[in-house]
Write a protein that holds these residues in place. Structure first.
Motif, short mmCIF file in Angstrom:
data_model
loop_
_atom_site.label_atom_id
_atom_site.label_comp_id
_atom_site.label_asym_id
_atom_site.label_seq_id
_atom_site.Cartn_x
_atom_site.Cartn_y
_atom_site.Cartn_z
N CYS A 131 0.86 -1.18 0.00
CA CYS A 131 0.00 0.00 0.00
C CYS A 131 0.90 1.23 0.00
N ASP A 132 0.49 2.27 -0.73
CA ASP A 132 1.33 3.47 -0.80
C ASP A 132 0.70 4.62 -0.01
N PRO A 133 1.35 5.80 0.04
CA PRO A 133 0.87 6.90 0.88
C PRO A 133 -0.48 7.49 0.49
N VAL A 134 -1.01 7.15 -0.69
CA VAL A 134 -2.31 7.68 -1.09
C VAL A 134 -3.39 6.59 -1.10
N GLY A 135 -3.08 5.42 -0.56
CA GLY A 135 -4.09 4.38 -0.43
C GLY A 135 -4.20 3.41 -1.58
N THR A 136 -3.27 3.47 -2.54
CA THR A 136 -3.26 2.51 -3.63
C THR A 136 -2.90 1.14 -3.06
N ARG A 137 -3.70 0.15 -3.39
CA ARG A 137 -3.50 -1.21 -2.89
C ARG A 137 -2.96 -2.11 -3.99
N ASN A 171 4.92 6.13 -4.25
CA ASN A 171 3.62 5.86 -4.86
C ASN A 171 3.69 4.68 -5.83
N LEU A 172 2.69 3.84 -5.75
CA LEU A 172 2.54 2.75 -6.70
C LEU A 172 1.81 3.26 -7.94
N HIS A 173 2.00 2.57 -9.05
CA HIS A 173 1.21 2.86 -10.25
C HIS A 173 -0.24 2.45 -9.98
N ARG A 174 -1.17 3.36 -10.21
CA ARG A 174 -2.59 3.03 -10.03
C ARG A 174 -3.29 3.00 -11.38
N ASN A 175 -3.81 1.83 -11.72
CA ASN A 175 -4.58 1.68 -12.95
C ASN A 175 -6.00 2.21 -12.75
N PRO A 176 -6.71 2.55 -13.84
CA PRO A 176 -8.07 3.08 -13.70
C PRO A 176 -9.02 2.14 -12.96
N TRP A 177 -8.77 0.83 -13.04
CA TRP A 177 -9.67 -0.13 -12.40
C TRP A 177 -9.28 -0.47 -10.97
N ASP A 178 -8.14 0.02 -10.50
CA ASP A 178 -7.69 -0.28 -9.13
C ASP A 178 -8.59 0.40 -8.10
N GLN A 179 -8.94 -0.32 -7.07
CA GLN A 179 -9.82 0.19 -6.02
C GLN A 179 -8.98 0.57 -4.80
N ALA A 180 -8.98 1.86 -4.48
CA ALA A 180 -8.15 2.35 -3.38
C ALA A 180 -8.78 2.05 -2.02
N HIS A 182 -9.82 3.05 1.99
CA HIS A 182 -10.17 4.16 2.88
C HIS A 182 -9.11 4.33 3.96
N ALA A 183 -8.57 3.20 4.43
CA ALA A 183 -7.60 3.26 5.53
C ALA A 183 -6.75 1.99 5.52
N LEU A 184 -5.63 2.07 6.24
CA LEU A 184 -4.70 0.94 6.37
C LEU A 184 -4.37 0.73 7.83
N ILE A 185 -4.35 -0.54 8.23
CA ILE A 185 -3.94 -0.93 9.58
C ILE A 185 -2.67 -1.77 9.47
N LYS A 191 -3.73 4.45 9.40
CA LYS A 191 -3.61 5.56 8.45
C LYS A 191 -4.85 5.66 7.58
N CYS A 192 -5.46 6.84 7.56
CA CYS A 192 -6.63 7.10 6.72
C CYS A 192 -6.21 7.84 5.46
N PHE A 193 -6.91 7.57 4.37
CA PHE A 193 -6.57 8.17 3.08
C PHE A 193 -7.74 9.00 2.56
N LYS A 194 -7.42 10.00 1.76
CA LYS A 194 -8.44 10.74 1.03
C LYS A 194 -8.64 10.03 -0.30
#
Length: 203
Positions: A131-137, A171-180, A182-185, A191-194
């Protein structure tokens, strides 16, 4: 998929497999303590979660706690027709007596039953590779969670579970279909993401 991404996947999988039982137990307890801080988790009644089996953050303490708190536990099964996940409610008896079947991909699933659409869940606790700092999984590569969540933009609350080394500073590469997320534990982070549901973040 780039060579850099393939190598990152390989390294993270290897690092997960190398964790000792003591490290896994410590991470499980610490992450559980972090999770209990989440207001979304505390108020949720229907919890989607996974059964760990590939070095992911363990989920036994979370599942047992949910049963104690009278929360409903739902596990995923893969729908063979469209390769999305549907969610089957399990009982305490079923969980403790390991009434599961082994999928061909290696994960345990509940006995076949009619599953619910993911939007019926309040919180979804998700495994990941990174997971990256903007919530990309970054998942395991099958795309099951991304396909499943594409039809549920508003619910459930998406909460990743990971070891500390799986949270990356770049940051990871985020594809248009990737689902970010809300938060990471992790064992040391909550950590919560916008999230922007209508836009993709592509590096």
């Amino acid at each position: 998929m780039s060579k850099q991404t393939l190598q990152l996947r390989k390294n993270l999988k290897a690092q997960r497999r190398q964790l000792s039982k003591f490290q896994q137990r410590h991470s499980e307890q610490s992450a559980f303590n972090q999770l209990r801080k989440s207001p979304q988790f505390r108020t949720a009644k229907k919890i989607g979660i996974y059964l760990d089996g590939f070095g992911e953050l363990r989920t036994r303490k979370i599942i047992e706690y949910c049963f104690q708190q009278h929360k409903h536990i739902y596990l995923p099964i893969i729908c063979n027709m469209n390769k999305i996940l549907v969610w089957v409610k399990i009982s305490k008896y079923q969980y403790r007596n390991k009434r599961f079947v082994l999928h061909t991909l290696g994960m345990l699933e509940p006995m076949r039953n009619r599953g619910l659409h993911v939007s019926h869940l309040d919180v979804l606790l998700m495994p990941l590779l990174a997971c990256d700092p903007v919530g990309t999984r970054m998942g395991m590569g099958g795309g099951f969670y991304d396909r499943t969540l594409a039809s549920a933009p508003y619910k459930p609350y998406r909460l990743g579970l990971a070891h500390d080394f799986q949270f990356l500073n770049t940051n990871l590469h985020r594809n248009p279909w990737d689902q970010a997320l809300h938060a990471l534990i992790t064992p040391t982070k909550y950590k919560c993401f916008k999230r922007q549901l209508s836009q993709s973040y592509i590096l």
